[in-house]
Write an enzyme that holds these catalytic residues in place. Structure first.
Site, short mmCIF file in Angstrom:
data_model
loop_
_atom_site.label_atom_id
_atom_site.label_comp_id
_atom_site.label_asym_id
_atom_site.label_seq_id
_atom_site.Cartn_x
_atom_site.Cartn_y
_atom_site.Cartn_z
N HIS A 131 -1.59 1.01 7.50
CA HIS A 131 -2.06 0.98 6.12
C HIS A 131 -2.00 2.38 5.51
O HIS A 131 -2.34 3.37 6.16
CB HIS A 131 -3.50 0.45 6.09
CG HIS A 131 -4.05 0.29 4.71
ND1 HIS A 131 -3.43 -0.47 3.75
CD2 HIS A 131 -5.17 0.79 4.12
CE1 HIS A 131 -4.15 -0.43 2.64
NE2 HIS A 131 -5.21 0.33 2.83
N CYS A 139 0.83 -1.21 0.00
CA CYS A 139 0.00 0.00 0.00
C CYS A 139 0.86 1.25 0.00
O CYS A 139 0.44 2.29 -0.52
CB CYS A 139 -0.97 -0.02 1.17
SG CYS A 139 -0.19 -0.21 2.79
#
EC number: 3.4.19.12
Length: 796
Positions: free
Chosen positions: A749, A311
């Site tokens: 994330h 990510c």
């Protein structure tokens, strides 16, 4: 009509070390799941699309390789009444491609013009079968990256084996306690053979290998079916309860009469199965109030699939390729791809491939759900593009980005900038990173005699300090402790952070003009402004030697703001400069001294780092900021010379220079587009460290280097135009941000929020969330802006 090429001795199965590109094209994201499928070259195993672009034919034209294997894949309809249960590390789903897909193949010969060569002729059967069963490039690279995490342990390093014997081959074919003949684990201590644990959806197991380890206390076992002639295998230590490496695996197997060179891998390794399971992970796209986000499709709304902790990469490149500078440089849908023998290993090719995938609307469409039994109300999302080739190429040789661990998105941005800059061979017009470059001017003034010294530094980003002000629980009470739940901080405006960044500070230096020890005032401001400005707010504290992210809200809006107040004025008529040969902080007439950024130096020292290490780190990272230097320190803690004083190659450094001018290192830097003089000087400045030398070259673009004993042959350097724009007003507008959720920059994330005009909703830009492969209309924008990790502004 027969094809003579099927009998060629050049037609051989791929070796285990060779990459087989049978998932997607190396020059675009067309894949084996498209109607035309993928053509795999049977000479070099390059993958080329066979559709309207026909990069397969382009490859044949440039390589003259005749035969290709066309692979087309369609999804089978599968009835799923409920999701599979969560699996443990040694009980991983082993669902195969045959379970999920229907695959059709045919062989074509471009040289003979035959569209369906008989696959049973010549050497084709062996080669075609090997290609279809070979590990794909994406999975091969991912497994390599995961395997870099494996280490040996004391139980494998000091394995105490019982008296050796040759185990009869028939006794290697089944578990010693049941009838299972696969998923077998050999105890390297005593030679017992036991079956492994049961694997959902795959091979069975009764855990007799584990039972043996528990009863006997023997720790190390190897999975027989995973052993390769190259010496790799699944090795598990039951005492550590972890997968391990056995450096002496060949001899430990030979102790039981097993010749590793004669072994053949017959089963998937644990890592292969774990990678398959990781690829099934998904992220929820529900808003905080439980509403489903609205997916977006079309030009510029293509997501990137998460292929395992990627990510940080996806969010960064989404922001970059939303900018005109990167689109104009790499998005050329009407041009043929670059001619190269290894498209997957060519940065220009992979950047163009990425631009084509992200900027066009070719791949941004709802994923067709062909599974039976799924609720029709589920919001459709796109499949997303797999950045496997790009990730491998960008991370190759890098100790962090080559792994599958989560990484820092800002560090990745700077790493990518460096590679792109080097790949363009200093061609400023072709380098999109140039749109980020600008000049900071540092002003030093003696507090006693008031003489000044101005210095300029080229940069492509700024890291700005964010003041930490903890809220008090109530009037008169102390701030909450670090371990308190619900810890909150006072919000800080972006303007305040920039004010601190450009404010004056005092540094303890001796004035070479008046000899005063009163010190100097130091201040840095913009001499020029970039077209695109990347800002990283430093919201960190070092807690227990670990950089911990603080959730300090930074107030910024999408409204344009003017940076003109932060522009430097340069030397004024009433100011007197220090003599040119005056070495601030050193001797008059001596070699120019490195002056570390005092604010960054103070931050590092406050964290407990020795001053010598701090100065060395700041020098190695271009004197940029405390965070970059801190990361460098963590990466070089074990360097043998970490506590030696900074050596800048002056005076008696001849011996250091001799070792730095290593021909192999200069050649290695030359392969990255760096000239010999630049490489020579960079290595000398960095004590022969290639990685630090590469950083040094990137941080000193105006330095032509050391031309050795032939300076007379060098033409005088022409004055170089400063990057950036000096005009004011300098109004900037926020274009995109990278956001991070999690307490550590190496976990959590990353997502990207980008301002775009949404088709059918007017020309006004709106915020769009790019969460890996899912692209949706953003909500909670104000909260997102407050917690951004990297801001991307554009000059209006």
């Amino acid at each position: 009509m027969s094809c003579p090429h099927v009998h060629s001795t050049d037609l051989n199965p791929p070796k285990s070390s060779q990459s087989v590109y049978r998932e997607d094209c190396t020059q675009c994201f067309d894949s084996q799941d498209d109607e035309a499928g993928i053509d795999v070259c049977l000479s070099c195993f390059n993958g080329g699309c066979a559709g309207d672009r026909n990069h397969s034919l382009f490859h044949h034209t440039t390589s003259s390789h005749p035969l290709v294997l066309n692979i087309k894949r369609t999804r089978k309809q599968v009835q799923r009444d409920e999701p599979p249960p969560k699996l443990t590390k040694l009980a991983i789903a082993a669902e195969t491609e045959d379970d999920k897909y229907q695959t059709t193949t045919l062989v074509k010969c471009y040289a003979c013009g035959i569209q369906d060569v008989d696959k049973t002729t010549g050497r084709l059967p062996l080669v075609v079968d090997a290609v279809l069963n070979a590990m794909t490039f994406a999975k091969q690279e991912e497994i390599k990256a995961w395997e870099q995490e494996f280490t040996a342990c004391e139980h494998t390093l000091y394995l105490d084996q019982q008296d050796g014997r040759e185990i009869e081959s028939q006794h290697l074919g089944g578990c010693s306690q049941c009838d299972l003949k696969e998923n077998l684990w050999l105890c390297l201590v005593c030679g017992n053979l036991g079956c492994g644990r049961a694997q959902f959806g795959g091979v069975g197991g009764n855990s007799h290998g584990l039972a043996h380890a528990t009863e006997s206390g023997h720790g190390v076992a190897v999975k027989l079916g995973s052993i390769t002639p190259e010496g790799t295998a699944d090795v598990y230590c039951y005492l550590c309860n972890e997968e391990r490496i056995d450096p002496e695996l060949a001899s430990h197997l030979a102790h039981w009469g097993i010749n590793i060179a004669e072994r053949e891998k017959t089963e998937k390794s644990l890592m292969e199965m774990q990678v398959e399971q990781n690829l099934k992970w998904d992220f929820s796209m529900m808003t905080e109030d439980g509403k489903e986000s609205t997916p977006l499709f079309g030009r510029g709304f293509t997501g990137l699939k998460n292929i395992g902790n990627t990510c940080y990469l996806a969010s960064t490149v989404q922001c970059l390729f939303s900018l005109p500078a990167f689109q104009q440089r790499y998005f050329h849908p009407d041009q043929p791809p670059p001619v190269t023998t290894l498209p997957a290993e060519d940065l220009e090719t992979q950047l163009r491939k990425l631009a084509d995938g992200l900027v066009s609307d070719r791949y941004s469409r709802p994923e067709t759900n062909e599974q039976v039994g799924v609720d029709d109300s589920d919001t459709p999302h796109q499949k997303g593009l797999s950045p496997a080739m790009f990730k491998h190429l960008i991370g190759r040789g890098h100790e962090e980005f080559s792994t599958m661990r989560q990484q820092d998105a800002f560090e990745f941005l700077l790493h990518l900038f460096k590679l792109i800059h080097v790949s363009n061979n200093a061609d400023l017009e072709a380098d999109p990173v140039q749109s980020f470059r600008f000049v900071l001017e540092q002003r030093l003034q003696c507090l006693n005699c008031k003489r000044v010294r101005y210095r300029t530094d080229e940069q492509d980003n700024i890291s700005i300090p964010v003041p930490v002000r903890r809220k008090q629980t109530s009037a008169g009470e102390a701030p909450l402790g670090d371990d308190s739940k619900g810890l909150e901080f006072e919000a800080v405006s972006l303007k305040e952070c920039l004010d601190i960044f450009t404010s004056s500070s005092t540094v303890e230096l001796t004035c070479p003009s008046c000899g005063s020890n009163s010190g100097f005032s130091k201040q840095s401001k913009f001499k020029t402004f970039p077209k695109n400005l990347a800002i990283n707010p430093l919201r960190f504290e070092i807690i227990g030697w670990v950089p911990t992210k603080l959730d300090i809200p930074v107030l910024v809006t999408a409204e344009p703001f003017d940076l003109s107040q932060y522009k430097s004025t340069g030397l004024q008529p009433n100011e007197e400069e220090l003599p040119e040969d005056a070495n601030v902080g050193g001797s008059v007439g001596g070699p120019a001294a490195f002056v570390p950024d005092e604010a960054a130096l103070g931050q590092l020292e406050s964290m407990g780092f020795p001053r010598v290490r701090c100065e060395k780190a700041l020098h190695a990272t271009g004197n940029a900021d405390a965070e970059a230097a801190m990361n460098w320190l963590f990466a070089h803690m074990e360097d043998a010379d970490i506590d030696e004083p900074l050596n800048l190659g002056g005076g008696g450094a001849a011996s250091t220079g001799a070792s730095s001018d290593d021909a192999d290192k200069i050649s290695q830097l030359g392969d990255m587009g760096i000239s010999v003089p630049q490489a020579r000087k960079a290595l000398r400045e960095c004590n022969g460290d290639v990685n630090r030398a590469l950083d040094w070259v990137f941080s000193h673009p105006d330095d032509q280097g050391d031309f050795g004993e032939e300076p007379g042959a060098v033409e005088p350097a022409k004055p170089k135009a400063l990057p950036g724009i000096a005009d004011t007003p300098a109004k900037f507008e926020l274009q995109s941000v990278v956001c991070h959720k999690g307490r550590s920059i190496h976990a959590g994330h990353y997502v990207a929020f980008i301002r775009k005009a949404i088709p059918g909703q007017g020309e006004e830009k709106q915020w769009v969330l790019f969460n890996d492969e899912k692209v949706v209309k953003a909500v909670d924008v104000d909260e997102m802006l407050r917690q951004a990790y990297v801001y991307f502004f554009s000059l209006l």
